[in-house]
Design an enzyme around this catalytic site. Structure first.
Site, PDB file in Angstrom:
ATOM      1  N   GLY A  15       8.848  -6.948  34.146  1.00 11.84           N
ATOM      2  CA  GLY A  15       9.894  -6.032  33.723  1.00 11.84           C
ATOM      3  C   GLY A  15       9.778  -5.701  32.230  1.00 11.84           C
ATOM      4  O   GLY A  15       9.222  -4.687  31.860  1.00 11.84           O
ATOM      5  N   SER A  62       2.335  -7.601  36.007  1.00 13.37           N
ATOM      6  CA  SER A  62       2.988  -6.719  35.054  1.00 13.37           C
ATOM      7  C   SER A  62       3.406  -7.470  33.793  1.00 13.37           C
ATOM      8  O   SER A  62       2.566  -8.091  33.143  1.00 13.37           O
ATOM      9  CB  SER A  62       4.172  -6.025  35.732  1.00 13.37           C
ATOM     10  OG  SER A  62       4.577  -4.896  34.996  1.00 13.37           O
ATOM     11  N   TYR A  63       4.711  -7.468  33.434  1.00 15.65           N
ATOM     12  CA  TYR A  63       5.130  -8.179  32.226  1.00 15.65           C
ATOM     13  C   TYR A  63       4.989  -9.692  32.379  1.00 15.65           C
ATOM     14  O   TYR A  63       5.054 -10.428  31.394  1.00 15.65           O
ATOM     15  CB  TYR A  63       6.570  -7.816  31.835  1.00 15.65           C
ATOM     16  CG  TYR A  63       6.903  -8.217  30.416  1.00 15.65           C
ATOM     17  CD1 TYR A  63       6.481  -7.425  29.350  1.00 15.65           C
ATOM     18  CD2 TYR A  63       7.582  -9.392  30.135  1.00 15.65           C
ATOM     19  CE1 TYR A  63       6.743  -7.790  28.040  1.00 15.65           C
ATOM     20  CE2 TYR A  63       7.857  -9.773  28.820  1.00 15.65           C
ATOM     21  CZ  TYR A  63       7.434  -8.962  27.778  1.00 15.65           C
ATOM     22  OH  TYR A  63       7.687  -9.335  26.474  1.00 15.65           O
ATOM     23  N   ASP A  73      -3.313   2.051  39.800  1.00 15.78           N
ATOM     24  CA  ASP A  73      -2.109   1.870  38.993  1.00 15.78           C
ATOM     25  C   ASP A  73      -2.259   2.649  37.694  1.00 15.78           C
ATOM     26  O   ASP A  73      -3.270   2.515  36.999  1.00 15.78           O
ATOM     27  CB  ASP A  73      -1.902   0.382  38.696  1.00 15.78           C
ATOM     28  CG  ASP A  73      -0.754   0.123  37.733  1.00 15.78           C
ATOM     29  OD1 ASP A  73       0.195   0.937  37.710  1.00 15.78           O
ATOM     30  OD2 ASP A  73      -0.792  -0.895  37.021  1.00 15.78           O
ATOM     31  N   HIS A  83       0.060  -0.823  41.368  1.00 16.88           N
ATOM     32  CA  HIS A  83       0.559  -1.868  40.478  1.00 16.88           C
ATOM     33  C   HIS A  83       0.878  -3.149  41.239  1.00 16.88           C
ATOM     34  O   HIS A  83       0.681  -4.241  40.724  1.00 16.88           O
ATOM     35  CB  HIS A  83       1.820  -1.339  39.789  1.00 16.88           C
ATOM     36  CG  HIS A  83       2.271  -2.133  38.609  1.00 16.88           C
ATOM     37  ND1 HIS A  83       1.542  -2.220  37.437  1.00 16.88           N
ATOM     38  CD2 HIS A  83       3.384  -2.885  38.404  1.00 16.88           C
ATOM     39  CE1 HIS A  83       2.187  -2.978  36.571  1.00 16.88           C
ATOM     40  NE2 HIS A  83       3.301  -3.394  37.125  1.00 16.88           N
TER      41      HIS A  83
END
Length: 478
Positions: free
Chosen positions: A88, A184-185, A381, A433
Protein backbone atom coordinates in the site's frame (compact mmCIF):
# COMPACT_ATOMS: atom_id res chain seq x y z
CA UNK A 1 -29.52 4.48 25.81
CA UNK A 2 -31.62 2.04 27.86
CA UNK A 3 -30.36 0.27 30.99
CA UNK A 4 -30.43 -3.00 29.07
CA UNK A 5 -28.18 -1.52 26.37
CA UNK A 6 -25.63 -0.33 28.94
CA UNK A 7 -25.63 -3.77 30.54
CA UNK A 8 -24.95 -5.29 27.14
CA UNK A 9 -22.08 -2.88 26.45
CA UNK A 10 -20.55 -3.71 29.85
CA UNK A 11 -20.91 -7.41 29.04
CA UNK A 12 -19.10 -6.93 25.70
CA UNK A 13 -16.28 -4.95 27.32
CA UNK A 14 -15.84 -7.54 30.06
CA UNK A 15 -15.82 -10.33 27.45
CA UNK A 16 -13.15 -8.57 25.43
CA UNK A 17 -11.06 -7.93 28.53
CA UNK A 18 -11.39 -11.55 29.60
CA UNK A 19 -10.34 -12.67 26.14
CA UNK A 20 -7.27 -10.41 26.25
CA UNK A 21 -6.44 -11.59 29.76
CA UNK A 22 -6.77 -15.22 28.70
CA UNK A 23 -4.51 -14.52 25.71
CA UNK A 24 -1.86 -13.03 27.96
CA UNK A 25 -2.04 -15.68 30.69
CA UNK A 26 -2.59 -18.79 28.59
CA UNK A 27 -1.64 -18.25 24.93
CA UNK A 28 -2.17 -21.90 23.99
CA UNK A 29 -5.75 -21.73 25.28
CA UNK A 30 -6.19 -18.64 23.12
CA UNK A 31 -5.05 -20.68 20.10
CA UNK A 32 -8.05 -22.94 20.59
CA UNK A 33 -10.35 -19.92 20.83
CA UNK A 34 -8.90 -18.60 17.56
CA UNK A 35 -9.75 -21.74 15.61
CA UNK A 36 -12.20 -21.01 12.81
CA UNK A 37 -14.96 -23.60 12.80
CA UNK A 38 -16.97 -22.60 9.77
CA UNK A 39 -17.02 -19.75 7.28
CA UNK A 40 -20.27 -18.31 5.88
CA UNK A 41 -20.70 -19.32 2.26
CA UNK A 42 -18.35 -22.30 2.55
CA UNK A 43 -20.18 -25.21 0.95
CA UNK A 44 -17.13 -27.46 0.75
CA UNK A 45 -14.98 -29.30 3.26
CA UNK A 46 -11.30 -28.55 3.86
CA UNK A 47 -8.64 -30.93 5.10
CA UNK A 48 -6.71 -28.34 7.11
CA UNK A 49 -7.21 -26.30 10.26
CA UNK A 50 -7.25 -22.52 10.21
CA UNK A 51 -7.17 -19.85 12.90
CA UNK A 52 -7.92 -16.12 13.04
CA UNK A 53 -7.74 -13.46 15.70
CA UNK A 54 -5.67 -10.72 17.28
CA UNK A 55 -2.24 -10.39 18.80
CA UNK A 56 -1.57 -7.30 20.91
CA UNK A 57 1.73 -5.65 19.98
CA UNK A 58 1.53 -2.67 22.33
CA UNK A 59 -0.35 -2.96 25.61
CA UNK A 60 -0.12 0.73 26.51
CA UNK A 61 -1.83 2.05 23.38
CA UNK A 62 -3.83 -1.10 22.66
CA UNK A 63 -2.40 -1.81 19.22
CA UNK A 64 -3.55 -5.22 17.98
CA UNK A 65 -2.80 -6.88 14.66
CA UNK A 66 -5.21 -9.27 12.96
CA UNK A 67 -3.92 -12.57 11.55
CA UNK A 68 -5.32 -15.55 9.67
CA UNK A 69 -3.36 -18.82 9.65
CA UNK A 70 -4.23 -21.60 7.23
CA UNK A 71 -2.31 -24.78 7.87
CA UNK A 72 -0.84 -26.84 5.05
CA UNK A 73 -3.26 -29.21 3.32
CA UNK A 74 -1.08 -32.26 4.05
CA UNK A 75 1.23 -32.97 6.99
CA UNK A 76 1.44 -29.38 8.30
CA UNK A 77 3.95 -30.40 10.99
CA UNK A 78 6.56 -31.07 8.28
CA UNK A 79 5.91 -27.87 6.31
CA UNK A 80 7.52 -24.45 6.77
CA UNK A 81 5.70 -21.34 7.93
CA UNK A 82 5.26 -18.62 5.29
CA UNK A 83 4.17 -15.10 6.23
CA UNK A 84 2.44 -13.02 3.55
CA UNK A 85 2.31 -9.20 3.64
CA UNK A 86 0.52 -6.86 1.27
CA UNK A 87 1.65 -3.29 0.84
CA UNK A 88 0.00 0.00 0.00
CA UNK A 89 1.01 1.14 2.52
CA UNK A 90 -2.40 0.56 4.03
CA UNK A 91 -3.74 -2.45 2.11
CA UNK A 92 -5.08 -5.63 3.66
CA UNK A 93 -3.34 -8.98 3.29
CA UNK A 94 -6.74 -10.59 3.82
CA UNK A 95 -8.20 -8.61 0.90
CA UNK A 96 -5.43 -9.42 -1.55
CA UNK A 97 -3.19 -12.28 -0.46
CA UNK A 98 -5.89 -14.46 1.09
CA UNK A 99 -9.06 -13.67 -0.82
CA UNK A 100 -7.86 -13.24 -4.40
CA UNK A 101 -4.25 -14.38 -4.73
CA UNK A 102 -2.54 -17.23 -2.91
CA UNK A 103 -4.93 -18.09 -0.09
CA UNK A 104 -7.19 -21.16 -0.08
CA UNK A 105 -10.46 -19.22 0.33
CA UNK A 106 -11.53 -17.01 -2.57
CA UNK A 107 -14.77 -15.02 -2.76
CA UNK A 108 -17.40 -15.72 -5.39
CA UNK A 109 -18.98 -12.97 -7.51
CA UNK A 110 -22.05 -12.83 -5.26
CA UNK A 111 -19.91 -11.62 -2.36
CA UNK A 112 -21.56 -14.21 -0.13
CA UNK A 113 -20.00 -17.56 -0.97
CA UNK A 114 -16.50 -18.99 -1.26
CA UNK A 115 -14.65 -21.36 -3.53
CA UNK A 116 -11.47 -23.32 -2.90
CA UNK A 117 -8.35 -22.13 -4.70
CA UNK A 118 -6.64 -25.25 -6.12
CA UNK A 119 -3.35 -23.33 -6.44
CA UNK A 120 -3.23 -22.06 -2.88
CA UNK A 121 0.22 -21.84 -1.39
CA UNK A 122 -0.94 -23.87 1.58
CA UNK A 123 -0.43 -26.85 -0.73
CA UNK A 124 3.25 -26.49 0.18
CA UNK A 125 3.37 -24.42 3.39
CA UNK A 126 1.51 -23.19 6.45
CA UNK A 127 0.31 -19.71 5.46
CA UNK A 128 0.13 -16.77 7.85
CA UNK A 129 -1.62 -13.62 6.60
CA UNK A 130 -1.13 -10.42 8.59
CA UNK A 131 -3.01 -7.11 8.37
CA UNK A 132 -0.27 -4.62 9.16
CA UNK A 133 0.12 -1.92 10.41
CA UNK A 134 -2.75 -0.87 12.70
CA UNK A 135 -5.59 0.74 10.77
CA UNK A 136 -5.25 -1.81 7.97
CA UNK A 137 -8.05 -4.33 7.44
CA UNK A 138 -9.26 -5.63 10.78
CA UNK A 139 -6.18 -4.47 12.75
CA UNK A 140 -6.90 -1.67 15.21
CA UNK A 141 -5.63 0.48 18.06
CA UNK A 142 -7.42 1.79 21.13
CA UNK A 143 -5.41 4.99 20.64
CA UNK A 144 -6.78 6.83 17.62
CA UNK A 145 -3.58 8.78 17.01
CA UNK A 146 -1.79 5.49 16.25
CA UNK A 147 -3.56 5.36 12.88
CA UNK A 148 -1.93 8.69 11.95
CA UNK A 149 1.56 7.76 13.11
CA UNK A 150 2.36 4.69 11.06
CA UNK A 151 5.62 4.36 9.18
CA UNK A 152 8.25 1.87 8.08
CA UNK A 153 10.11 1.75 11.40
CA UNK A 154 7.11 1.16 13.64
CA UNK A 155 5.59 -1.32 11.19
CA UNK A 156 8.74 -3.47 11.32
CA UNK A 157 8.91 -3.23 15.13
CA UNK A 158 5.23 -4.10 15.56
CA UNK A 159 5.47 -6.99 13.09
CA UNK A 160 8.43 -8.43 15.00
CA UNK A 161 6.51 -8.08 18.27
CA UNK A 162 3.55 -9.80 16.61
CA UNK A 163 5.70 -12.77 15.57
CA UNK A 164 7.27 -13.17 19.00
CA UNK A 165 3.86 -13.15 20.70
CA UNK A 166 2.19 -15.25 18.02
CA UNK A 167 4.79 -18.01 18.32
CA UNK A 168 4.03 -18.21 22.04
CA UNK A 169 0.42 -18.84 21.10
CA UNK A 170 1.49 -21.40 18.49
CA UNK A 171 4.56 -23.03 20.08
CA UNK A 172 4.55 -25.83 17.51
CA UNK A 173 6.15 -23.31 15.13
CA UNK A 174 9.12 -22.58 17.39
CA UNK A 175 12.25 -23.46 15.44
CA UNK A 176 10.22 -24.16 12.28
CA UNK A 177 11.71 -22.97 8.97
CA UNK A 178 10.21 -19.53 8.42
CA UNK A 179 9.96 -17.42 5.25
CA UNK A 180 8.53 -13.96 4.58
CA UNK A 181 6.78 -13.11 1.31
CA UNK A 182 4.85 -10.14 -0.02
CA UNK A 183 4.31 -7.75 -2.89
CA UNK A 184 4.32 -4.06 -3.84
CA UNK A 185 5.06 -1.81 -0.82
CA UNK A 186 5.88 -5.01 1.04
CA UNK A 187 9.12 -4.47 -0.89
CA UNK A 188 9.82 -2.32 2.17
CA UNK A 189 8.00 -4.36 4.81
CA UNK A 190 9.61 -7.71 3.97
CA UNK A 191 13.34 -6.82 4.03
CA UNK A 192 12.81 -4.46 6.99
CA UNK A 193 11.12 -7.19 9.03
CA UNK A 194 13.83 -9.62 7.92
CA UNK A 195 16.47 -7.21 9.18
CA UNK A 196 14.63 -6.84 12.50
CA UNK A 197 14.51 -10.63 12.89
CA UNK A 198 18.20 -11.08 12.02
CA UNK A 199 19.15 -8.47 14.62
CA UNK A 200 16.77 -9.98 17.18
CA UNK A 201 18.34 -13.38 16.64
CA UNK A 202 21.83 -12.03 17.23
CA UNK A 203 20.71 -10.53 20.54
CA UNK A 204 18.64 -13.58 21.56
CA UNK A 205 20.61 -16.62 20.47
CA UNK A 206 18.62 -18.95 22.71
CA UNK A 207 15.22 -18.03 21.25
CA UNK A 208 15.67 -17.19 17.58
CA UNK A 209 13.03 -16.99 14.87
CA UNK A 210 14.28 -19.50 12.31
CA UNK A 211 14.17 -17.13 9.33
CA UNK A 212 15.51 -18.82 6.20
CA UNK A 213 14.76 -16.22 3.57
CA UNK A 214 12.29 -13.89 1.88
CA UNK A 215 10.65 -13.37 -1.49
CA UNK A 216 9.02 -10.19 -2.83
CA UNK A 217 6.98 -9.60 -5.97
CA UNK A 218 6.65 -6.42 -8.08
CA UNK A 219 8.31 -4.79 -5.14
CA UNK A 220 9.14 -1.19 -4.37
CA UNK A 221 12.91 -1.43 -3.93
CA UNK A 222 14.56 1.83 -4.99
CA UNK A 223 12.66 5.04 -5.80
CA UNK A 224 15.01 6.16 -8.57
CA UNK A 225 15.09 2.76 -10.30
CA UNK A 226 11.35 2.32 -9.86
CA UNK A 227 10.64 5.71 -11.43
CA UNK A 228 12.85 5.45 -14.51
CA UNK A 229 11.78 1.83 -15.04
CA UNK A 230 8.11 2.76 -14.84
CA UNK A 231 8.39 5.58 -17.37
CA UNK A 232 10.42 3.41 -19.74
CA UNK A 233 7.82 0.64 -19.50
CA UNK A 234 4.93 3.05 -20.10
CA UNK A 235 6.65 4.44 -23.18
CA UNK A 236 7.86 1.09 -24.59
CA UNK A 237 4.35 -0.37 -24.15
CA UNK A 238 2.86 2.47 -26.20
CA UNK A 239 0.89 3.89 -23.28
CA UNK A 240 2.33 7.43 -23.36
CA UNK A 241 3.74 9.85 -25.92
CA UNK A 242 7.41 10.55 -26.57
CA UNK A 243 6.98 14.08 -25.19
CA UNK A 244 5.43 12.91 -21.93
CA UNK A 245 8.09 10.23 -21.52
CA UNK A 246 10.84 12.83 -21.80
CA UNK A 247 9.13 15.16 -19.33
CA UNK A 248 8.57 12.38 -16.80
CA UNK A 249 12.27 11.49 -16.89
CA UNK A 250 13.27 15.14 -16.56
CA UNK A 251 10.85 16.14 -13.79
CA UNK A 252 10.07 13.02 -11.77
CA UNK A 253 13.07 10.67 -11.75
CA UNK A 254 14.47 11.89 -8.44
CA UNK A 255 11.14 12.48 -6.70
CA UNK A 256 9.86 10.63 -3.65
CA UNK A 257 6.84 8.38 -4.16
CA UNK A 258 5.17 10.03 -1.15
CA UNK A 259 5.96 13.72 -1.71
CA UNK A 260 6.45 14.45 -5.42
CA UNK A 261 6.84 18.06 -6.57
CA UNK A 262 3.85 19.76 -8.19
CA UNK A 263 5.47 19.62 -11.65
CA UNK A 264 5.80 15.86 -11.31
CA UNK A 265 2.16 15.53 -10.23
CA UNK A 266 1.02 17.54 -13.26
CA UNK A 267 2.98 15.57 -15.86
CA UNK A 268 1.91 12.30 -14.19
CA UNK A 269 -1.72 13.37 -14.58
CA UNK A 270 -1.09 13.93 -18.30
CA UNK A 271 0.44 10.44 -18.55
CA UNK A 272 -2.65 8.85 -17.01
CA UNK A 273 -4.88 10.77 -19.42
CA UNK A 274 -2.87 9.47 -22.35
CA UNK A 275 -3.07 5.88 -21.09
CA UNK A 276 -6.87 6.01 -20.93
CA UNK A 277 -9.12 3.86 -18.76
CA UNK A 278 -6.94 0.80 -18.27
CA UNK A 279 -5.91 -1.24 -15.27
CA UNK A 280 -2.38 0.05 -14.74
CA UNK A 281 -1.71 -2.93 -12.45
CA UNK A 282 -2.42 -5.27 -15.36
CA UNK A 283 -2.23 -3.35 -18.61
CA UNK A 284 -3.64 -6.01 -20.98
CA UNK A 285 -6.64 -7.26 -18.99
CA UNK A 286 -10.14 -5.71 -18.85
CA UNK A 287 -11.09 -3.33 -16.07
CA UNK A 288 -13.92 -3.93 -13.64
CA UNK A 289 -17.02 -2.03 -14.78
CA UNK A 290 -20.79 -2.36 -14.85
CA UNK A 291 -20.96 -1.12 -18.44
CA UNK A 292 -22.92 -3.57 -20.58
CA UNK A 293 -20.53 -3.55 -23.53
CA UNK A 294 -17.58 -4.27 -21.26
CA UNK A 295 -19.54 -7.11 -19.65
CA UNK A 296 -19.87 -8.75 -23.06
CA UNK A 297 -16.15 -8.30 -23.68
CA UNK A 298 -15.44 -9.77 -20.26
CA UNK A 299 -17.52 -12.85 -21.06
CA UNK A 300 -15.40 -13.38 -24.15
CA UNK A 301 -12.26 -12.85 -22.10
CA UNK A 302 -13.37 -15.41 -19.52
CA UNK A 303 -13.61 -18.03 -22.28
CA UNK A 304 -9.89 -17.56 -22.87
CA UNK A 305 -8.72 -16.63 -19.36
CA UNK A 306 -11.12 -18.71 -17.32
CA UNK A 307 -9.68 -17.97 -13.90
CA UNK A 308 -9.29 -14.18 -14.12
CA UNK A 309 -11.90 -11.85 -12.67
CA UNK A 310 -11.09 -8.10 -12.60
CA UNK A 311 -13.75 -7.40 -9.94
CA UNK A 312 -12.39 -9.55 -7.12
CA UNK A 313 -11.93 -6.56 -4.79
CA UNK A 314 -15.63 -5.69 -4.97
CA UNK A 315 -16.58 -9.25 -4.04
CA UNK A 316 -14.27 -9.16 -1.03
CA UNK A 317 -15.63 -5.79 0.10
CA UNK A 318 -19.08 -7.32 0.44
CA UNK A 319 -17.94 -10.55 2.05
CA UNK A 320 -15.61 -9.21 4.73
CA UNK A 321 -18.10 -6.54 5.81
CA UNK A 322 -20.63 -9.24 6.65
CA UNK A 323 -21.25 -9.45 10.44
CA UNK A 324 -21.51 -13.24 10.12
CA UNK A 325 -18.08 -13.42 8.47
CA UNK A 326 -16.57 -11.15 11.08
CA UNK A 327 -18.05 -13.28 13.87
CA UNK A 328 -16.60 -16.42 12.30
CA UNK A 329 -13.14 -14.79 12.10
CA UNK A 330 -13.31 -13.51 15.71
CA UNK A 331 -13.11 -9.90 14.58
CA UNK A 332 -13.33 -7.46 17.48
CA UNK A 333 -16.73 -5.76 17.42
CA UNK A 334 -17.71 -2.71 19.43
CA UNK A 335 -21.22 -2.40 20.87
CA UNK A 336 -22.27 -5.49 18.93
CA UNK A 337 -21.94 -3.70 15.58
CA UNK A 338 -19.86 -5.02 12.71
CA UNK A 339 -16.50 -3.41 12.06
CA UNK A 340 -16.28 -1.47 8.80
CA UNK A 341 -13.68 -3.27 6.71
CA UNK A 342 -11.71 -1.56 3.93
CA UNK A 343 -9.53 -3.06 1.24
CA UNK A 344 -7.02 -0.23 1.70
CA UNK A 345 -6.91 2.58 4.25
CA UNK A 346 -6.49 6.06 2.82
CA UNK A 347 -5.69 7.43 6.29
CA UNK A 348 -2.79 5.02 6.79
CA UNK A 349 -1.22 5.96 3.46
CA UNK A 350 -1.93 9.68 3.74
CA UNK A 351 -0.28 10.07 7.15
CA UNK A 352 2.65 7.70 6.58
CA UNK A 353 5.60 9.03 8.57
CA UNK A 354 8.80 7.48 7.22
CA UNK A 355 9.79 5.71 4.04
CA UNK A 356 13.42 5.30 2.93
CA UNK A 357 14.03 6.03 -0.74
CA UNK A 358 15.99 2.82 -1.24
CA UNK A 359 16.25 -0.72 0.10
CA UNK A 360 19.49 -1.49 -1.74
CA UNK A 361 21.77 -1.19 1.31
CA UNK A 362 19.38 -3.43 3.22
CA UNK A 363 19.60 -6.03 0.46
CA UNK A 364 23.39 -6.05 0.70
CA UNK A 365 23.18 -6.49 4.48
CA UNK A 366 20.70 -9.35 4.25
CA UNK A 367 22.53 -11.09 1.40
CA UNK A 368 25.62 -11.05 3.63
CA UNK A 369 23.60 -12.63 6.43
CA UNK A 370 23.04 -15.73 4.29
CA UNK A 371 19.28 -15.45 3.73
CA UNK A 372 17.71 -16.95 0.63
CA UNK A 373 16.43 -13.91 -1.31
CA UNK A 374 14.18 -14.08 -4.36
CA UNK A 375 12.57 -11.23 -6.32
CA UNK A 376 9.83 -11.90 -8.86
CA UNK A 377 7.94 -9.69 -11.28
CA UNK A 378 4.78 -10.05 -13.34
CA UNK A 379 5.71 -8.62 -16.73
CA UNK A 380 2.40 -6.84 -17.50
CA UNK A 381 2.38 -4.67 -14.38
CA UNK A 382 2.70 -0.94 -15.06
CA UNK A 383 2.99 0.18 -11.44
CA UNK A 384 6.31 -1.46 -10.55
CA UNK A 385 7.18 -3.10 -13.87
CA UNK A 386 9.92 -5.50 -14.85
CA UNK A 387 12.07 -2.62 -16.08
CA UNK A 388 12.06 -1.07 -12.60
CA UNK A 389 13.08 -4.35 -10.99
CA UNK A 390 15.80 -4.84 -13.62
CA UNK A 391 17.28 -1.45 -12.75
CA UNK A 392 17.10 -2.12 -9.00
CA UNK A 393 18.81 -5.50 -9.24
CA UNK A 394 21.42 -4.13 -11.63
CA UNK A 395 22.19 -1.42 -9.04
CA UNK A 396 23.10 -4.15 -6.53
CA UNK A 397 26.06 -5.06 -8.79
CA UNK A 398 25.88 -8.78 -8.00
CA UNK A 399 27.86 -11.52 -9.73
CA UNK A 400 25.83 -13.67 -12.14
CA UNK A 401 25.85 -17.40 -11.44
CA UNK A 402 23.23 -18.63 -13.92
CA UNK A 403 22.48 -16.24 -16.82
CA UNK A 404 19.11 -15.09 -18.10
CA UNK A 405 16.97 -17.90 -19.53
CA UNK A 406 13.36 -18.95 -19.96
CA UNK A 407 11.49 -21.23 -17.57
CA UNK A 408 8.49 -23.34 -18.55
CA UNK A 409 5.08 -24.48 -17.34
CA UNK A 410 3.15 -27.11 -19.33
CA UNK A 411 5.62 -26.83 -22.19
CA UNK A 412 5.12 -23.06 -22.58
CA UNK A 413 7.41 -20.20 -21.59
CA UNK A 414 6.19 -19.10 -18.16
CA UNK A 415 8.79 -16.38 -17.64
CA UNK A 416 12.51 -15.74 -17.41
CA UNK A 417 15.01 -15.99 -14.60
CA UNK A 418 18.57 -15.18 -13.62
CA UNK A 419 20.53 -16.33 -10.59
CA UNK A 420 23.03 -14.04 -8.90
CA UNK A 421 25.35 -14.54 -5.98
CA UNK A 422 22.89 -14.11 -3.11
CA UNK A 423 19.72 -13.42 -5.11
CA UNK A 424 17.40 -15.04 -7.65
CA UNK A 425 15.25 -12.97 -10.03
CA UNK A 426 12.19 -14.46 -11.75
CA UNK A 427 9.68 -12.92 -14.15
CA UNK A 428 6.22 -14.37 -14.74
CA UNK A 429 4.93 -14.04 -18.27
CA UNK A 430 1.50 -12.45 -18.68
CA UNK A 431 1.06 -11.64 -14.98
CA UNK A 432 0.23 -8.22 -13.61
CA UNK A 433 0.97 -6.68 -10.23
CA UNK A 434 -0.70 -9.56 -8.36
CA UNK A 435 1.09 -12.53 -9.86
CA UNK A 436 -0.86 -15.30 -8.01
CA UNK A 437 -4.14 -13.73 -9.20
CA UNK A 438 -3.20 -13.64 -12.87
CA UNK A 439 -1.03 -16.76 -13.07
CA UNK A 440 -1.95 -18.98 -10.10
CA UNK A 441 -0.40 -22.21 -11.39
CA UNK A 442 2.89 -20.53 -12.25
CA UNK A 443 2.88 -18.76 -8.88
CA UNK A 444 2.53 -22.11 -7.10
CA UNK A 445 5.51 -23.43 -9.08
CA UNK A 446 7.39 -20.29 -8.04
CA UNK A 447 6.80 -20.73 -4.30
CA UNK A 448 7.66 -24.44 -4.54
CA UNK A 449 10.99 -23.61 -6.17
CA UNK A 450 11.71 -20.83 -3.69
CA UNK A 451 11.06 -23.03 -0.65
CA UNK A 452 13.14 -25.84 -2.14
CA UNK A 453 15.94 -23.47 -3.12
CA UNK A 454 15.96 -24.79 -6.67
CA UNK A 455 16.24 -22.62 -9.78
CA UNK A 456 13.44 -22.14 -12.30
CA UNK A 457 15.22 -24.32 -14.85
CA UNK A 458 13.84 -25.04 -18.33
CA UNK A 459 12.50 -28.54 -18.79
CA UNK A 460 14.78 -31.11 -20.45
CA UNK A 461 12.22 -31.89 -23.14
CA UNK A 462 11.99 -28.25 -24.14
CA UNK A 463 15.79 -27.95 -24.26
CA UNK A 464 16.10 -31.06 -26.44
CA UNK A 465 13.40 -29.92 -28.85
CA UNK A 466 14.77 -26.41 -29.37
CA UNK A 467 16.31 -25.58 -32.71
CA UNK A 468 19.30 -23.30 -32.90
CA UNK A 469 18.88 -19.59 -33.56
CA UNK A 470 20.52 -19.96 -36.99
CA UNK A 471 18.13 -22.79 -37.97
CA UNK A 472 15.14 -20.65 -36.99
CA UNK A 473 16.49 -17.70 -38.97
CA UNK A 474 17.13 -19.89 -42.00
CA UNK A 475 13.60 -21.24 -41.88
CA UNK A 476 12.24 -17.72 -41.64
CA UNK A 477 14.28 -16.51 -44.65
CA UNK A 478 13.19 -19.48 -46.80
Amino acid sequence: MSAWSWDFVIFVLISVQCSLTLSDSDPIAQQKLDQVKDLPGQNFNVEFEHYAGYVTVNQESGRALFYWLTEAVEDPASKPLVLWLNGGPGCSSIAYGMAEELGPFHVQKDGKSLYLNPYSWNNVANLLFLDSPVGVGYSYSNTTSDIYNNGDKRTAADSLEFLLNWIERFPEYKGRDFYITGESYAGHYVPQLSQAIVRHNKANVESPINLKGYMVGNALIDDYSDHIGRYEYMWASGLISDQTYKKLNKVCSNESFFNPAQQCVEITDIAYQEMGNIDFYSIFTPTCTTNGITKRLMRRWHKVQQSYDPCTQQHSLVYFNSPEVQNALHVYQSNNTSRRWEICSDAVEMYWKDSPTSMLDLYHELISSGLRIWVYSGDTDGVIPVTSTHYSIDALNLTTINPWHAWYEDGQVAGRTQTYEGLTYVTVRGAGHEVPLHKPKQALTLIKSFLAGTSMAPSEQVIKSKTSASEKLQTFII
